[in-house]
Design a protein around this motif. Structure first.
Motif, PDB file in Angstrom:
ATOM      1  N   HIS A  46      52.566  45.933  32.428  1.00  0.00           N
ATOM      2  CA  HIS A  46      51.765  46.555  33.475  1.00  0.00           C
ATOM      3  C   HIS A  46      50.813  45.512  34.043  1.00  0.00           C
ATOM      4  N   ARG A  47      50.376  45.737  35.253  1.00  0.00           N
ATOM      5  CA  ARG A  47      49.489  44.779  35.906  1.00  0.00           C
ATOM      6  C   ARG A  47      48.224  44.536  35.080  1.00  0.00           C
ATOM      7  N   ASP A  52      44.722  41.113  31.626  1.00  0.00           N
ATOM      8  CA  ASP A  52      44.033  40.876  30.360  1.00  0.00           C
ATOM      9  C   ASP A  52      44.522  39.611  29.667  1.00  0.00           C
ATOM     10  N   LEU A  53      45.825  39.340  29.768  1.00  0.00           N
ATOM     11  CA  LEU A  53      46.392  38.188  29.074  1.00  0.00           C
ATOM     12  C   LEU A  53      46.143  36.856  29.783  1.00  0.00           C
ATOM     13  N   PHE A  54      46.185  36.840  31.110  1.00  0.00           N
ATOM     14  CA  PHE A  54      46.229  35.568  31.821  1.00  0.00           C
ATOM     15  C   PHE A  54      45.101  35.333  32.816  1.00  0.00           C
ATOM     16  N   PHE A  55      44.355  36.336  33.152  1.00  0.00           N
ATOM     17  CA  PHE A  55      43.271  36.178  34.116  1.00  0.00           C
ATOM     18  C   PHE A  55      41.961  36.553  33.438  1.00  0.00           C
ATOM     19  N   HIS A  56      41.576  35.758  32.456  1.00  0.00           N
ATOM     20  CA  HIS A  56      40.398  36.033  31.646  1.00  0.00           C
ATOM     21  C   HIS A  56      39.136  36.020  32.497  1.00  0.00           C
ATOM     22  N   GLY A  57      38.299  37.020  32.266  1.00  0.00           N
ATOM     23  CA  GLY A  57      37.020  37.067  32.957  1.00  0.00           C
ATOM     24  C   GLY A  57      37.114  37.546  34.393  1.00  0.00           C
ATOM     25  N   GLN A  58      38.286  37.904  34.844  1.00  0.00           N
ATOM     26  CA  GLN A  58      38.455  38.398  36.210  1.00  0.00           C
ATOM     27  C   GLN A  58      38.910  39.838  36.122  1.00  0.00           C
ATOM     28  N   GLU A  60      40.531  43.372  37.447  1.00  0.00           N
ATOM     29  CA  GLU A  60      41.706  43.673  38.261  1.00  0.00           C
ATOM     30  C   GLU A  60      41.298  43.895  39.710  1.00  0.00           C
ATOM     31  N   GLU A  61      40.125  44.427  39.919  1.00  0.00           N
ATOM     32  CA  GLU A  61      39.660  44.675  41.280  1.00  0.00           C
ATOM     33  C   GLU A  61      39.320  43.372  42.003  1.00  0.00           C
ATOM     34  N   GLY A  62      39.139  42.277  41.253  1.00  0.00           N
ATOM     35  CA  GLY A  62      38.820  40.992  41.869  1.00  0.00           C
ATOM     36  C   GLY A  62      39.906  40.503  42.798  1.00  0.00           C
ATOM     37  N   GLY A  63      41.116  40.829  42.515  1.00  0.00           N
ATOM     38  CA  GLY A  63      42.197  40.562  43.434  1.00  0.00           C
ATOM     39  C   GLY A  63      43.011  39.312  43.186  1.00  0.00           C
ATOM     40  N   SER A  64      42.523  38.340  42.423  1.00  0.00           N
ATOM     41  CA  SER A  64      43.297  37.109  42.253  1.00  0.00           C
ATOM     42  C   SER A  64      44.586  37.376  41.476  1.00  0.00           C
ATOM     43  N   ALA A  65      44.519  38.205  40.450  1.00  0.00           N
ATOM     44  CA  ALA A  65      45.731  38.542  39.698  1.00  0.00           C
ATOM     45  C   ALA A  65      46.683  39.353  40.569  1.00  0.00           C
ATOM     46  N   ARG A  66      46.135  40.280  41.291  1.00  0.00           N
ATOM     47  CA  ARG A  66      46.959  41.124  42.169  1.00  0.00           C
ATOM     48  C   ARG A  66      47.664  40.280  43.229  1.00  0.00           C
ATOM     49  N   ARG A  67      46.946  39.326  43.813  1.00  0.00           N
ATOM     50  CA  ARG A  67      47.541  38.456  44.837  1.00  0.00           C
ATOM     51  C   ARG A  67      48.638  37.581  44.253  1.00  0.00           C
TER      52      ARG A  67
END
Length: 108
Positions: A46-47, A52-58, A60-67
């Motif tokens: 799941h997103r 949680d695994l790869f975008f530490h400290g960011q 989900e609403e921050g958008g970098s993982a989503r992008r």
């Protein structure tokens, strides 16, 4: 069973990988390879799990993982699986599985 991209392409008359043709070019990073490897290992993530695994400290609403996940999807490295939730969590976001192009990249 055809993939979601193939079903959409057939329904709307686009080539099967129309999203990859329209996508802006990207440079794959080590983190992208790690994401693909984890999705391969766990079959479906799941997103929020990827965040949680790869975008530490960011968040989900921050958008970098989503992008970044959108870019990997658009280029055919990942496939999206829609998830349906019940109220109050009506749209939990997509889950991702490895696409053919991602499998080829991991095989190298």
């Amino acid at each position: 069973m055809p993939s979601a991209a193939t079903v959409i392409a057939r329904r709307y008359g686009y080539p099967a990988k129309w999203r990859a043709v329209r996508a802006a070019p990207i440079q794959l990073t080590d983190r992208d390879a790690e994401i693909l490897s984890a999705v391969h290992r766990y079959r479906v993530l799941h997103r929020q799990h990827i965040c949680d695994l790869f975008f530490h400290g960011q968040s989900e609403e921050g958008g970098s993982a989503r992008r970044r996940l959108l870019q990997l999807y658009e280029h055919g490295y990942l496939e999206r699986l829609p998830r349906f939730g019940a109220p109050p969590m009506n749209n939990p976001g997509p889950a991702y599985r490895l696409a053919a192009r991602g499998a080829v990249l991991l095989a190298k």
